[in-house]
Scaffold this motif. Structure first.
Motif, PDB file in Angstrom:
ATOM      1  N   MET A   1       0.770  -1.223   0.093  1.00  0.00           N
ATOM      2  CA  MET A   1       0.024   0.191  -0.032  1.00  0.00           C
ATOM      3  C   MET A   1       0.880   1.080  -0.026  1.00  0.00           C
ATOM      4  SD  MET A   1      -3.371   0.398   2.066  1.00  0.00           S
ATOM      5  CE  MET A   1      -4.657   1.173   1.190  1.00  0.00           C
ATOM      6  N   ALA A   2       0.337   2.285  -0.600  1.00  0.00           N
ATOM      7  CA  ALA A   2       1.131   3.376  -0.602  1.00  0.00           C
ATOM      8  C   ALA A   2       0.447   4.561  -0.229  1.00  0.00           C
ATOM      9  CB  ALA A   2       1.539   3.740  -2.228  1.00  0.00           C
ATOM     10  N   CYS A   3       0.881   5.745  -0.339  1.00  0.00           N
ATOM     11  CA  CYS A   3       0.388   7.158   0.236  1.00  0.00           C
ATOM     12  C   CYS A   3      -0.184   8.045  -0.883  1.00  0.00           C
ATOM     13  CB  CYS A   3       1.041   8.006   1.034  1.00  0.00           C
ATOM     14  SG  CYS A   3       1.246   7.105   2.753  1.00  0.00           S
ATOM     15  N   ARG A   4      -0.919   8.827  -1.024  1.00  0.00           N
ATOM     16  CA  ARG A   4      -1.127   9.666  -2.112  1.00  0.00           C
ATOM     17  C   ARG A   4      -1.160  11.201  -1.195  1.00  0.00           C
ATOM     18  NH1 ARG A   4      -6.860   8.881  -4.356  1.00  0.00           N
ATOM     19  NH2 ARG A   4      -6.657  11.248  -4.313  1.00  0.00           N
ATOM     20  N   ILE A   5      -0.605  12.123  -2.025  1.00  0.00           N
ATOM     21  CA  ILE A   5      -0.675  13.536  -1.412  1.00  0.00           C
ATOM     22  C   ILE A   5      -2.214  14.062  -1.402  1.00  0.00           C
ATOM     23  CG2 ILE A   5       0.046  16.063  -1.787  1.00  0.00           C
ATOM     24  CD1 ILE A   5       2.438  14.826  -2.784  1.00  0.00           C
ATOM     25  N   SER A   6      -2.706  14.401  -0.505  1.00  0.00           N
ATOM     26  CA  SER A   6      -4.013  14.757  -0.398  1.00  0.00           C
ATOM     27  C   SER A   6      -4.327  16.125   0.035  1.00  0.00           C
ATOM     28  CB  SER A   6      -4.748  14.181   0.891  1.00  0.00           C
ATOM     29  OG  SER A   6      -4.188  14.162   2.227  1.00  0.00           O
ATOM     30  N   GLU A   7      -3.366  16.763   0.507  1.00  0.00           N
ATOM     31  CA  GLU A   7      -3.492  18.223   0.763  1.00  0.00           C
ATOM     32  C   GLU A   7      -2.078  18.787   0.880  1.00  0.00           C
ATOM     33  OE1 GLU A   7      -6.921  18.835   4.074  1.00  0.00           O
ATOM     34  OE2 GLU A   7      -5.270  18.430   4.964  1.00  0.00           O
ATOM     35  N   LEU A   8      -1.720  20.175   0.436  1.00  0.00           N
ATOM     36  CA  LEU A   8      -0.610  20.694   0.380  1.00  0.00           C
ATOM     37  C   LEU A   8      -1.010  21.700   1.700  1.00  0.00           C
ATOM     38  CD1 LEU A   8       0.448  20.937  -2.913  1.00  0.00           C
ATOM     39  CD2 LEU A   8       1.265  19.316  -1.160  1.00  0.00           C
ATOM     40  N   VAL A   9      -0.323  22.088   2.619  1.00  0.00           N
ATOM     41  CA  VAL A   9      -0.505  23.356   3.571  1.00  0.00           C
ATOM     42  C   VAL A   9       0.310  24.464   3.260  1.00  0.00           C
ATOM     43  CG1 VAL A   9      -0.956  23.836   5.855  1.00  0.00           C
ATOM     44  CG2 VAL A   9      -1.749  21.592   5.279  1.00  0.00           C
ATOM     45  N   ILE A  10      -0.156  25.453   2.989  1.00  0.00           N
ATOM     46  CA  ILE A  10       0.993  26.818   2.848  1.00  0.00           C
ATOM     47  C   ILE A  10       0.513  27.558   4.160  1.00  0.00           C
ATOM     48  CG2 ILE A  10       1.642  28.501   1.498  1.00  0.00           C
ATOM     49  CD1 ILE A  10       0.863  26.831  -0.882  1.00  0.00           C
ATOM     50  N   GLU A  11       1.412  28.120   4.834  1.00  0.00           N
ATOM     51  CA  GLU A  11       1.153  28.962   6.122  1.00  0.00           C
ATOM     52  C   GLU A  11       1.357  30.515   5.323  1.00  0.00           C
ATOM     53  OE1 GLU A  11       3.797  28.341   8.952  1.00  0.00           O
ATOM     54  OE2 GLU A  11       2.791  26.487   9.652  1.00  0.00           O
ATOM     55  N   ALA A  12       0.491  31.503   5.708  1.00  0.00           N
ATOM     56  CA  ALA A  12       0.180  32.629   4.906  1.00  0.00           C
ATOM     57  C   ALA A  12      -0.137  33.662   5.896  1.00  0.00           C
ATOM     58  CB  ALA A  12      -0.913  32.543   3.831  1.00  0.00           C
ATOM     59  N   ALA A  13       0.451  34.797   5.540  1.00  0.00           N
ATOM     60  CA  ALA A  13       0.473  36.109   6.555  1.00  0.00           C
ATOM     61  C   ALA A  13      -1.255  36.652   6.143  1.00  0.00           C
ATOM     62  CB  ALA A  13       1.308  37.041   6.176  1.00  0.00           C
TER      63      ALA A  13
ATOM     64  N   GLY B   1      -9.818  13.912  -4.113  1.00  0.00           N
ATOM     65  CA  GLY B   1     -10.089  13.609  -5.607  1.00  0.00           C
ATOM     66  C   GLY B   1      -8.678  13.349  -6.117  1.00  0.00           C
ATOM     67  N   PRO B   2      -8.464  13.298  -7.436  1.00  0.00           N
ATOM     68  CA  PRO B   2      -7.264  13.149  -7.993  1.00  0.00           C
ATOM     69  C   PRO B   2      -6.226  13.860  -7.952  1.00  0.00           C
ATOM     70  CG  PRO B   2      -9.020  13.529  -9.611  1.00  0.00           C
ATOM     71  CD  PRO B   2      -9.788  13.582  -8.384  1.00  0.00           C
ATOM     72  N   GLN B   3      -6.590  15.301  -7.687  1.00  0.00           N
ATOM     73  CA  GLN B   3      -5.492  16.358  -7.382  1.00  0.00           C
ATOM     74  C   GLN B   3      -5.582  16.556  -5.943  1.00  0.00           C
ATOM     75  OE1 GLN B   3      -6.962  19.042 -10.480  1.00  0.00           O
ATOM     76  NE2 GLN B   3      -4.781  19.277 -11.088  1.00  0.00           N
ATOM     77  N   PRO B   4      -4.452  17.164  -5.121  1.00  0.00           N
ATOM     78  CA  PRO B   4      -4.390  17.290  -3.795  1.00  0.00           C
ATOM     79  C   PRO B   4      -5.085  18.741  -3.732  1.00  0.00           C
ATOM     80  CG  PRO B   4      -2.165  17.627  -4.603  1.00  0.00           C
ATOM     81  CD  PRO B   4      -3.233  16.876  -5.699  1.00  0.00           C
ATOM     82  N   THR B   5      -5.793  19.107  -2.406  1.00  0.00           N
ATOM     83  CA  THR B   5      -6.213  20.355  -2.360  1.00  0.00           C
ATOM     84  C   THR B   5      -5.177  21.019  -1.718  1.00  0.00           C
ATOM     85  OG1 THR B   5      -7.156  19.619   0.049  1.00  0.00           O
ATOM     86  CG2 THR B   5      -8.730  19.454  -1.996  1.00  0.00           C
ATOM     87  N   ILE B   6      -5.406  22.405  -1.552  1.00  0.00           N
ATOM     88  CA  ILE B   6      -4.517  23.336  -0.893  1.00  0.00           C
ATOM     89  C   ILE B   6      -5.122  23.896   0.332  1.00  0.00           C
ATOM     90  CG2 ILE B   6      -2.968  25.404  -0.889  1.00  0.00           C
ATOM     91  CD1 ILE B   6      -2.494  24.445  -3.974  1.00  0.00           C
ATOM     92  N   VAL B   7      -4.451  23.758   1.540  1.00  0.00           N
ATOM     93  CA  VAL B   7      -4.954  24.864   2.695  1.00  0.00           C
ATOM     94  C   VAL B   7      -3.985  25.908   2.865  1.00  0.00           C
ATOM     95  CG1 VAL B   7      -5.456  24.572   5.142  1.00  0.00           C
ATOM     96  CG2 VAL B   7      -5.893  22.561   3.621  1.00  0.00           C
ATOM     97  N   LEU B   8      -4.719  26.968   2.947  1.00  0.00           N
ATOM     98  CA  LEU B   8      -3.947  28.292   3.352  1.00  0.00           C
ATOM     99  C   LEU B   8      -4.151  28.445   4.627  1.00  0.00           C
ATOM    100  CD1 LEU B   8      -2.604  29.078   0.512  1.00  0.00           C
ATOM    101  CD2 LEU B   8      -4.837  28.491  -0.004  1.00  0.00           C
TER     102      LEU B   8
END
Length: 127
Positions: A1-13, A50-57
């Motif tokens: 079994m493998a992982c998928r990137i589900s979210e990218l988190v970017i810290e933001a001012a 989904g097939p692409q990761p979401t991004i959390v700001l």
């Protein structure tokens, strides 16, 4: 079994501003907000998982120190690299110097908060 990137988190001012910028760059839409001010964006109609990761700001008012060791690469889906570069610059991206030689096939850019990303030459098919 493998992982998928589900979210990218970017810290933001300014999470709102970066959510708007990255939504325009990627064709994403807002899919959620948290009580801490985080904004999640993702592909329309799919969202998390989904097939692409979401991004959390994620809001963070602390100044960034040091070089970020991860960056995002993007590729145009419906125009050539030059046209996409113009579009990204009009959205608020700016050229960034990370020591490139000038002979690269990609453009190094920074988003409105200085997060470095690259615009690659190759065009990808939209999902």
């Amino acid at each position: 079994m493998a992982c998928r990137i589900s979210e990218l988190v970017i810290e933001a001012a300014d999470a709102e501003r970066l959510a708007e910028f990255w939504s325009e760059v990627l064709g994403y839409v807002e899919i959620g907000r948290e009580s801490d001010g985080s904004i999640e964006i993702g592909p329309p109609g799919t969202g998390f998982g989904g097939p692409q990761p979401t991004i959390v700001l994620s809001p963070n008012s602390e100044p960034r120190t040091g070089k970020v060791r991860l960056h995002i690469d993007v590729s145009a889906t419906d125009r050539d690299q030059d046209a996409e570069l113009e579009r990204l610059l009009a959205l608020g991206a700016r050229p960034a110097d990370v020591g490139q030689t000038g002979n690269e096939s990609w453009h190094v850019l920074a988003d409105p908060e200085g997060n470095v990303f690259c615009l690659l030459r190759d065009r990808l098919q939209p999902l």
